[in-house]
Design a protein around this motif. Structure first.
Motif, PDB file in Angstrom:
ATOM      1  N   LYS A 186     -59.519  -2.192  41.008  1.00  0.00           N
ATOM      2  CA  LYS A 186     -59.620  -3.497  41.664  1.00  0.00           C
ATOM      3  C   LYS A 186     -58.244  -4.154  41.590  1.00  0.00           C
ATOM      4  N   SER A 195     -58.608  -4.255  50.212  1.00  0.00           N
ATOM      5  CA  SER A 195     -59.661  -3.382  49.681  1.00  0.00           C
ATOM      6  C   SER A 195     -59.114  -2.034  49.238  1.00  0.00           C
ATOM      7  N   THR A 219     -59.379   0.726  50.487  1.00  0.00           N
ATOM      8  CA  THR A 219     -60.424   1.739  50.615  1.00  0.00           C
ATOM      9  C   THR A 219     -59.831   3.053  51.099  1.00  0.00           C
ATOM     10  N   GLY A 220     -60.189   4.131  50.400  1.00  0.00           N
ATOM     11  CA  GLY A 220     -59.706   5.456  50.771  1.00  0.00           C
ATOM     12  C   GLY A 220     -58.401   5.837  50.108  1.00  0.00           C
ATOM     13  N   TYR A 221     -57.763   4.882  49.456  1.00  0.00           N
ATOM     14  CA  TYR A 221     -56.480   5.176  48.814  1.00  0.00           C
ATOM     15  C   TYR A 221     -56.566   5.092  47.287  1.00  0.00           C
ATOM     16  N   HIS A 268     -58.985   4.669  43.625  1.00  0.00           N
ATOM     17  CA  HIS A 268     -60.283   5.002  43.052  1.00  0.00           C
ATOM     18  C   HIS A 268     -61.216   3.800  43.180  1.00  0.00           C
ATOM     19  N   PRO A 269     -62.507   4.045  43.388  1.00  0.00           N
ATOM     20  CA  PRO A 269     -63.429   2.896  43.533  1.00  0.00           C
ATOM     21  C   PRO A 269     -63.403   1.944  42.345  1.00  0.00           C
ATOM     22  N   ASP A 296     -57.998  -7.684  55.106  1.00  0.00           N
ATOM     23  CA  ASP A 296     -59.110  -7.167  54.304  1.00  0.00           C
ATOM     24  C   ASP A 296     -58.968  -5.661  54.050  1.00  0.00           C
ATOM     25  N   ARG A 297     -58.486  -4.918  55.049  1.00  0.00           N
ATOM     26  CA  ARG A 297     -58.317  -3.469  54.856  1.00  0.00           C
ATOM     27  C   ARG A 297     -57.265  -3.181  53.788  1.00  0.00           C
TER      28      ARG A 297
END
Length: 765
Positions: free
Chosen positions: A250, A240, A242-244, A246-247, A236-237
């Motif tokens: 996808k 996602s 996340t942190g790498y 842009h939001p 999941d990390r």
């Protein structure tokens, strides 16, 4: 499988019409160089990141088997058409510079070879290793979606053997330009084995799409990463990011078959489905706890990526259709106007009146451009058209200043200037060169000849007049070549201004210039007329400068300079001011010359100093017939028997006078040279710093602004029609205009066809 509502976006009759319309519009835009905001997908990424394999997966068959060996150096626009009747792929490549497609390439595995041959041929023609001109391939197949993808060359860190060292940078610049248009959806591929934080090419996306609003990130070769996942949180990390990222990003995670031996289309499609199933099965069974399938399930596997892209592109087509129709209408009107202008130019090619009108317009445009350059213009790029002082000297017929042996470096010598700025710098250089010119060492014999001749004529102020004569002579000798060189250098700059104007006119969309473009003889005659005009100005300027020099070195002008301070010569002893040189004449005291007393210099005698001789009476004359008294009277002081006393005193007086003159001669050389040098400096100052600059500007610049256009028009147009048309008989000129007209006609036809299709499409929306 997609829901029925989602399927209607791309799998219905309206969607097919929409896709076909955009495909034909895209082909027409590529063929005619049109820039239209057509919704497209551009795939970018590093070399061997799987772009070509992903393209083959979309197509449903393999064609680029040797991609690793050949590499791509041109963009490939792949137009995929879903045709249920095409059980075998029908691949056709669009002809270069045409919207027509060639015959189908059979078998489909030969497509790669055709792409390679076209790429190599095109790169040889342009002499480069990378080209932004795309290859357009249309693939019709029952198992292909309605999708268009632009496959770009992969980013590389080092050029291949035989390629230029700049190839990696060239590819990077070209791909960034391909991804820059806002109507393009960016498909960015990166191998899943590379960590998000270690991406080599993510910065490209951050530059062209900082907010990831139109970027789809695809982690390719996802099966290589599966063995690193042991627990759910690890999966999941990673999914996602996340942190790498842009939001808004996808990412999708795709794995494709590695078996290159799969050549059959059915085997290739079946293998893709098997890989998708194997990846999902591994995440569900081999990872403790599985993964968040609700959040990430629709972004794993090639099938999900394909579905999302089809839906997104169909939505973009639908949203962009009204704006595209309006733009097509505008482009059709613009190209139609160009076609009418091309027809007019073709008709004018044989009409002498139209050609005369176009020639006059072009002459006045060139004259105005030259005048604008001399008045100061920023339009041409100085790095391309400007010249440094050294380059100006090299391009001139007189690169050196006469009588100047040291370096002459005016202000701004290293800047690349043209037009009026270069003219002003050349004037500064002329003044610098004149300042370097020094008064030469004058031969003693020359000074002696002038000085002693003036004494022989009885002229007053011998040394002063000698200094004036020397200053006048040397000023004419040294300054005349300097002034001629200045005229030559300035004329060279004005000729260069015409070259700049001609190059700039080539870039302007000027109808008169477009009409005259093929006629080399006319442009040669125009250049010759301009050069003749400048040569005439140069001759007039040289005559004017010589007139100024003659006036500045005239006897009256130099006499006026002699009356100024620091130039007065004391004539009491025929010596002048302190000289810069104390040298004497060579052998000046060896043979002293006797000075002659001048009647002009002698003061008139007073009445008391006059002696009236006796008038002899007849008796005295008679008494003197024997010769005694008559002889004495006639002889006077020059009698044959002069007084011994007077005879002894004369040689002493003559020797004293000779010695005095000899001393004067010894002191006069340095005095005269010093005075002449100061007079020369005054003459040089007046000519080069006051008279010459303003006269040079007036003689060159004023006629250019007031007479250039009219004079050249007379030279070119004041002739019979037969003589005029002789300049417009260039071989193939009419053929060029006809080819231009035919190309515009094809553009109009293609755009009108696309416009009609989009009008039909608008009724379906």
């Amino acid at each position: 499988m997609a829901a029925s509502g989602e399927q209607d976006l791309y799998d219905n009759a309206d969607a097919k019409i929409r896709y076909e319309a955009y495909s034909r519009l895209q082909a027409a835009a590529v063929a005619h160089g049109e820039s239209l905001p057509i919704p497209e997908i551009v795939a970018i990424g590093g070399q061997s990141d799987g772009k070509s394999s992903l393209l083959e997966a979309f197509l449903g068959f393999r064609f680029n088997i040797r991609e690793v060996e050949m590499g791509t150096r041109r963009p490939l626009i792949c137009q995929m058409v879903h045709d249920p009747t095409a059980q075998q792929p029908r691949c056709r490549i669009q002809d270069e510079d045409s919207e027509e497609y060639g015959p189908p390439i059979m078998p489909e595995t030969a497509v790669a070879e055709e792409i390679k041959l076209r790429t190599e041929k095109h790169l040889q023609q342009i002499g480069g290793t990378v080209s932004a001109k795309p290859i357009v391939m249309r693939a019709e197949y029952a198992y292909s979606p309605n999708l268009t993808i632009v496959d770009t060359p992969g980013f590389i860190l080092k050029a291949r053997k035989g390629e230029a060292d700049t190839t990696p940078d060239d590819i990077l610049s070209m791909v960034k330009a391909q991804a820059q248009p806002p109507h393009r959806l960016i498909l960015f591929l990166q191998q899943s084995s590379v960590e998000w934080c270690s991406s080599l090419w993510m910065h490209v996306i951050q530059e062209v799409d900082p907010n990831f609003q139109r970027t789809v990130v695809v982690a390719s070769k996802f099966d290589n990463r599966l063995k690193e996942f042991a627990e759910r949180w690890e999966v999941d990390r990673y999914l996602s990011a996340t942190g790498y990222l842009h939001p808004n990003a996808k990412p999708f995670f795709v794995a494709l078959p590695k078996d290159r031996s799969l050549t059959a289309s059915s085997e290739w499609r079946q293998a893709i489905q098997q890989v998708d199933s194997a990846v999902l099965s591994h995440l569900r069974t081999e990872v403790a706890g599985g993964f968040d399938e609700e959040q990430f399930g629709n972004r794993i596997g090639f099938a999900n990526l394909k579905m999302w892209l089809e839906e997104e592109l169909a939505r973009r087509y639908r949203d962009a259709a009204p704006a595209t129709l309006a733009l097509l209408q505008e482009r059709c009107e613009g190209v139609a106007a160009e076609l009418v202008a091309a027809e007019s130019r073709l008709q004018a090619a044989e009409d002498v009146t139209s050609l005369r009108r176009a020639a006059m317009q072009h002459v006045f445009a060139m004259a105005n451009h030259v005048t604008a350059l001399l008045n100061g213009a920023t339009d041409p790029d100085p790095s391309q058209h400007g010249m440094t002082t050294e380059e100006e000297r090299a391009s001139s017929s007189k690169p050196q200043w006469p009588a100047v042996h040291g370096p002459v470096r005016p202000q701004n010598a290293s800047l690349r200037l043209y037009g009026g700025a270069a003219f002003e710098r050349c004037l500064d250089e002329f003044q610098e060169a004149a300042h370097v010119v020094q008064f030469p060492t004058v031969a003693r014999d020359k000074v002696a000849n002038v000085l002693l001749a003036s004494k022989g004529r009885g002229a007053a102020g011998g040394p002063a007049h000698t200094a004036q004569d020397l200053a006048r002579s040397i000023a004419r000798e040294l300054l005349r070549p300097l002034l001629d060189t200045a005229c030559c250098r300035l004329a060279s700059l004005l000729r260069h201004a015409f070259d700049i104007a001609a190059d700039s006119q080539q870039l302007l969309q000027d109808p008169s210039h477009d009409t005259l473009r093929p006629y080399v003889a006319f442009h040669a005659a125009l250049r010759s007329a301009y050069h003749s005009f400048i040569a005439h100005l140069e001759d007039n300027c040289k005559s004017l400068m010589r007139h100024h020099l003659e006036a500045a070195t005239s006897e009256f002008a130099v006499t006026a300079l002699a009356g100024m301070e620091d130039l007065h010569v004391d004539d009491r002893n025929d010596v002048g001011v302190t000289s810069t040189s104390g040298d004497d004449f060579e052998n000046a005291g060896r043979e002293p010359m006797q000075p002659r007393e001048s009647v002009i210099d002698r003061e008139p005698l007073r009445e008391s100093q006059m002696t009236v001789p006796e008038t002899p009476s007849p008796d005295m004359l008679a008494a003197g017939k024997g010769g005694g008294r008559r002889r004495d009277f006639l002889s006077g002081r020059n009698a044959d028997n002069p007084s011994p006393t007077k005879a002894r005193g004369r040689p002493h007086r003559n020797a004293t006078a000779a010695n005095m003159f000899n001393d004067q001669v010894k002191n006069s050389y340095g005095t005269i040279c010093g005075t002449a040098e100061k007079m020369f400096n005054r003459i040089r100052q007046g000519v080069t710093c006051h008279a010459a600059p303003s006269s040079l500007k007036s003689a060159f610049l004023e006629p250019l602004s007031s007479k250039l256009a009219s004079q050249i028009s007379i030279d070119l147009l004041a002739c019979t029609d037969e003589e005029f048309m002789a300049m417009f008989t260039a071989a193939g000129a009419v053929a060029v205009l006809e080819a231009r007209r035919d190309a515009l006609a094809r553009r109009v036809e293609g755009l009108v066809r696309c416009k009609n299709e989009f009008q039909e499409l608008a009724r379906c929306l």
